[in-house]
Design an enzyme around this catalytic site. Structure first.
Site, mmCIF file in Angstrom:
data_model
loop_
_atom_site.group_PDB
_atom_site.id
_atom_site.type_symbol
_atom_site.label_atom_id
_atom_site.label_comp_id
_atom_site.label_asym_id
_atom_site.label_seq_id
_atom_site.Cartn_x
_atom_site.Cartn_y
_atom_site.Cartn_z
ATOM 1 C CG ASP A 1 42.754 8.716 44.324
ATOM 2 O OD1 ASP A 1 41.974 9.215 43.486
ATOM 3 O OD2 ASP A 1 43.436 7.699 44.103
ATOM 4 C CG ASN B 1 40.538 3.664 48.806
ATOM 5 O OD1 ASN B 1 39.817 3.272 47.897
ATOM 6 N ND2 ASN B 1 41.391 4.660 48.636
ATOM 7 C CB THR C 1 44.244 0.543 42.736
ATOM 8 O OG1 THR C 1 43.089 1.307 43.099
ATOM 9 C CG2 THR C 1 43.841 -0.537 41.754
ATOM 10 C CB SER D 1 51.593 0.897 48.721
ATOM 11 O OG SER D 1 51.168 1.870 47.791
#
Length: 308
Positions: free
Chosen positions: A79, A153, A194, A199
């Site tokens: 990623d 992100n 995600t 996390s």
């Protein structure tokens, strides 16, 4: 009008598996008559050490808008590599196709065992393109703009040193919501739900959900739950002017030091990132596959699938 096709190849060159995959991809595209671009000489030498490729490989420096005019950006890696490729692709509006050679690779469309099929689908133009929301981020201090950037992100505002707690105030649409000491505050897109936000304890959002996500990280407060807000909302993270400085990091790639009293403004991005889709499967199946989620009851798992 030219019908020549070009693909920008972005790879993580520091792994043996990536080197082999890059040479395989270059050979397959070359045989199909599709030209390749890369962003540095090291990658060109990696895929064509003898200069014998069927189709030439052009070097276009990152600062020269290397994706402009390309059909797509083909990414080999995890990623992190795909996020770096998105930086190159987004200004030109070129779609990105990721093949995962890392670990989870949630943004990637294909795994390494489907590499040949992925190349062939590009050759045959058998793919779709979807748009993913981004965020635009502005940092100000004392009314002066310090930085302007973006993220696919997340934008994370975090304490600068391990020893000091970050005192932050979260505002939504100009109204204060809560203040607390914390390790940081993450402002994420559905795509980023995600990643780091997950996390840190945030919820998973389906990528077609139009919303923004705010996730405090290790907050010292009773009210420090993740917030899901409208895509039209303005999220502000204000840093205590009497406390330590902070650092803003976007997608783990771009970092900016922030003096005490800084304000980070996060809004839905004006320019999305376009991702290539090869398969028609729904996000639910992708989620189960990437995280290896159990989809049978605990009784079935204990009895090898037999009803009890």
């Amino acid at each position: 009008m030219s019908t020549e096709r070009e693909v920008l190849l972005v790879v993580h060159p520091d792994r043996d598996t990536t080197r082999d995959a890059a040479r395989d991809v270059a050979e397959r595209f070359g045989k199909a008559g599709i030209r390749l671009r890369v962003t540095d000489e090291e990658v060109r030498q990696l895929i064509d050490p003898d200069g014998c490729m069927a189709t030439p490989c052009t070097i276009v420096a990152p600062q020269d808008d290397p994706a402009r005019g390309a059909e797509l950006v083909f990414v080999l890696g995890g990623d992190g590599t795909l996020l770096r490729a998105a930086e190159l692709a987004r200004p030109a509006g070129v779609p990105v196709l990721g093949v995962n050679l890392g670990r989870v690779g949630f943004l990637a469309e294909a795994d390494s065992d489907a590499l040949a099929d992925a190349v062939q689908q590009v050759v045959d133009r058998e793919y779709q393109v979807e748009e993913r929301m981004t965020v635009d981020v502005t940092v100000t201090s004392g009314g002066e703009e310090l930085y302007r950037t973006w993220a696919l992100n997340e934008a994370s505002v975090e304490k600068f040193t391990r020893e000091r707690v970050l005192d932050a105030l979260i505002e939504v649409d100009g109204r204060p919501v809560s203040s607390f000491g914390c390790d940081g505050v993450l402002c994420a897109t559905p795509t980023g739900s995600t990643a780091y936000a997950f996390s840190a304890g945030g919820p998973i959002m389906w990528p077609d959900v139009e919303a923004l996500l705010v996730v405090p990280s290790n907050a010292h407060a009773m009210f420090s739950r993740p917030l899901v807000v409208s895509p039209d909302s303005v999220i502000t993270v204000a840093i205590d002017p009497t406390g330590p400085k902070a650092v803003l990091t976007c997608d783990g790639l771009r970092s900016f030091d922030m003096p005490p009293g800084s304000r980070v403004r996060v809004v839905c991005g004006q320019r999305p990132v376009r991702l290539v889709r090869l398969w028609d499967g729904v996000f639910t199946d992708r989620l189960v596959h990437k995280f290896g989620l159990p989809v049978r009851s605990w009784r079935e798992r204990r009895t090898g699938g037999r009803a009890v």
